[in-house]
Scaffold this motif. Structure first.
Motif, short mmCIF file in Angstrom:
data_model
loop_
_atom_site.label_atom_id
_atom_site.label_comp_id
_atom_site.label_asym_id
_atom_site.label_seq_id
_atom_site.Cartn_x
_atom_site.Cartn_y
_atom_site.Cartn_z
N LEU A 173 -70.35 13.40 -20.86
CA LEU A 173 -70.93 14.37 -19.73
C LEU A 173 -70.81 13.57 -18.56
CD1 LEU A 173 -73.66 16.32 -21.38
CD2 LEU A 173 -71.24 17.08 -21.07
N ARG A 174 -70.25 12.18 -18.47
CA ARG A 174 -69.89 11.54 -17.22
C ARG A 174 -71.37 11.41 -16.30
NH1 ARG A 174 -64.49 10.35 -16.29
NH2 ARG A 174 -63.01 11.50 -17.85
N ASN A 175 -72.36 11.21 -16.90
CA ASN A 175 -73.36 10.63 -15.90
C ASN A 175 -74.50 10.06 -16.76
OD1 ASN A 175 -75.87 12.92 -15.78
ND2 ASN A 175 -74.00 13.67 -16.67
N ARG A 207 -70.49 21.44 -21.35
CA ARG A 207 -71.66 21.67 -20.73
C ARG A 207 -72.48 22.90 -21.58
NH1 ARG A 207 -69.11 20.56 -15.93
NH2 ARG A 207 -68.75 22.68 -15.65
N ALA A 244 -73.78 17.05 -14.78
CA ALA A 244 -72.40 16.65 -15.14
C ALA A 244 -71.57 17.03 -13.98
CB ALA A 244 -72.01 17.60 -16.46
N LEU A 292 -78.51 15.40 -18.08
CA LEU A 292 -77.05 15.21 -18.35
C LEU A 292 -76.14 16.43 -18.11
CD1 LEU A 292 -76.95 12.98 -21.65
CD2 LEU A 292 -76.71 12.24 -19.09
N LEU A 299 -64.47 16.72 -18.76
CA LEU A 299 -65.61 16.25 -19.45
C LEU A 299 -65.11 16.30 -20.90
CD1 LEU A 299 -68.60 18.32 -17.98
CD2 LEU A 299 -67.70 15.94 -17.40
#
Length: 431
Positions: A95-97, A165, A155, A151, A161
């Motif tokens: 989810l890139r965080n 999500r 995102a 998260l 992703l």
């Protein structure tokens, strides 16, 4: 700024290391190890309980104290810890965080261990013990939902992703609903809202195993399975169609179970089975096109798919009123132990080895395969698959000897899985 003669003034940019990271990072290896170790301890305890409950399972007594202990050591003990640990390793990257607070996750480990208190409290029907354990699990789950929910909210929408999500958010919602339903069932222990008690148990079971575990596996596994097997990636998509279809089918199933409407139950069950079959086709493609040697995660996914097919057949028979309590028992063995338990536990040693590799200190780094005892983990997969099949067959036929054999194989597989994880940890960098 620079003011050397003959050079124009230039605005210097900060180094990338000082900027906000574009992708998230997994939790520290020691924290993941705490989740993995706790989950495997609960899994081993559940396997011991299955051995103790083998005779009752063969005799068709699903409500015996030892059966209740075994079921809840898996469902409230091993699974929440294993799924949480795996999620904290995978989802920040997918989810890139980053997770908002790694420190609070250390508190989640002992709180989720309260699931063992719930299991032992149900075995002895001790309300104080059950409520104390349930309160701890609820607090631990609140931490997990907050961390993973953050998260999802954070995102980035402008970036691609690896996980949906929507799928993650729906899985968290169903995990919460399953916990609430379990608390209501225990507190009232009678029909309520016009729904019979045994049907509430089925609603609770499917909220947890389909709405939480299966949905999360579909959401994460469609990209994780090809990555681990070095196989071609799953086809790109714009919308999380599989996740939405699975949830819609699940709620049809839940309504049918609660209202005791056989047609709705069958339609919902068939819809959920069809959606999971799409995921099964993906796993089959990954298995056929893999470029890495077979290891436990893919082996458990393949075995879990076989168990899931058998569970669907038995579930549809039970929904049609065929077979009685033995069919329902075998259905739970395939769904809870074979599918949900196997897929979660089968990934833990591999994810721990990946975590050690990611967090390896500066300097020469070994190949990731050197940190993972593949043959030992694959042996665990084979023993586990045999144990589930023998135990389910024993439940259907009423064979005490076969039930004891299958339960013993499950215990051996749990010990081998624990040994594999311990071997991974032994290979960690010194210091």
């Amino acid at each position: 700024m620079t003011d050397e003669p003959g050079l124009p003034l230039v605005q210097l940019r900060p180094l990338p290391l000082t900027e906000k990271r574009a992708v998230g990072g997994p939790v520290p290896a020691r924290l993941l190890a705490a989740f993995v170790a706790s989950s495997l301890v609960a899994w081993c305890a559940a396997s011991v309980a299955v051995v103790a409950a083998a005779d009752d399972l063969a005799h068709g007594i699903p409500s015996s104290p030892t059966v209740l202990l075994a079921v809840h050591l898996v469902a409230v003990g091993a699974l929440p810890l294993g799924v949480a640990g795996a999620s904290f390793h995978l989802l920040p990257v997918m989810l890139r965080n980053d997770l908002p607070s790694v420190r609070s996750l250390w508190a989640a480990v002992p709180l989720l261990l309260g699931g063992a208190a719930v299991a032992f409290g149900l075995q002895h029907w001790s309300k104080p013990l059950v409520w104390a354990g349930a309160a701890a699990v609820a607090c631990g789950l609140a931490i997990v939902v907050w961390q993973l929910g953050t998260l999802v909210v954070r995102a980035p929408r402008e970036r691609t992703l690896i996980a949906s999500r929507t799928g993650v958010a729906l899985a968290l919602a169903h995990a919460t609903a399953a916990l609430v339903a379990g608390a209501l069932i225990f507190d009232l222990h009678r029909p309520f809202w016009g729904v019979a008690y045994d049907r509430w148990l089925l609603v609770h079971l499917h909220l947890a195993l389909v709405g939480w575990i299966a949905l999360l596996v579909v959401t994460v596994g469609r990209n994780l399975a090809p990555m681990l097997a070095l196989a071609p990636a799953a086809p790109s998509r714009k919308w999380p169609i599989d996740e939405v279809l699975l949830v819609a089918a699940l709620w049809l199933l839940l309504v049918g179970l609660a209202a005791d409407v056989r047609a709705v139950t069958l339609v919902g069950g068939a819809g959920a089975a069809a959606t999971m079959a799409r995921f099964g086709l993906l796993v089959t493609r990954v298995f056929r096109s893999k470029r890495a040697p077979l290891d436990a995660p893919l082996g458990h996914l393949v075995a879990g798919g076989v168990f899931l097919v058998q569970a669907v057949v038995l579930g549809l028979l039970a929904a049609a009123g065929v077979g009685g309590v033995r069919v329902v028992e075998a259905y739970v063995v395939f769904l809870l132990i074979g599918w949900a338990g196997g897929v979660v536990v089968g990934h833990l040693p591999k994810l721990l080895s990946l975590s050690l590799w990611v967090w390896w200190p500066p300097g020469p780094r070994p190949k990731q395969a050197q940190l993972y005892p593949r043959r030992l983990a694959v042996a665990e997969t084979a023993i586990f698959a045999a144990g589930v099949e023998v135990l389910a067959l024993a439940v259907l036929t009423g064979s005490v000897t076969a039930a004891r054999t299958g339960a013993t194989l499950l215990l051996v597989s749990a010990l081998v899985a624990t040994a594999a994880a311990a071997e991974v940890w032994r290979r960690r960098p010194s210091g």
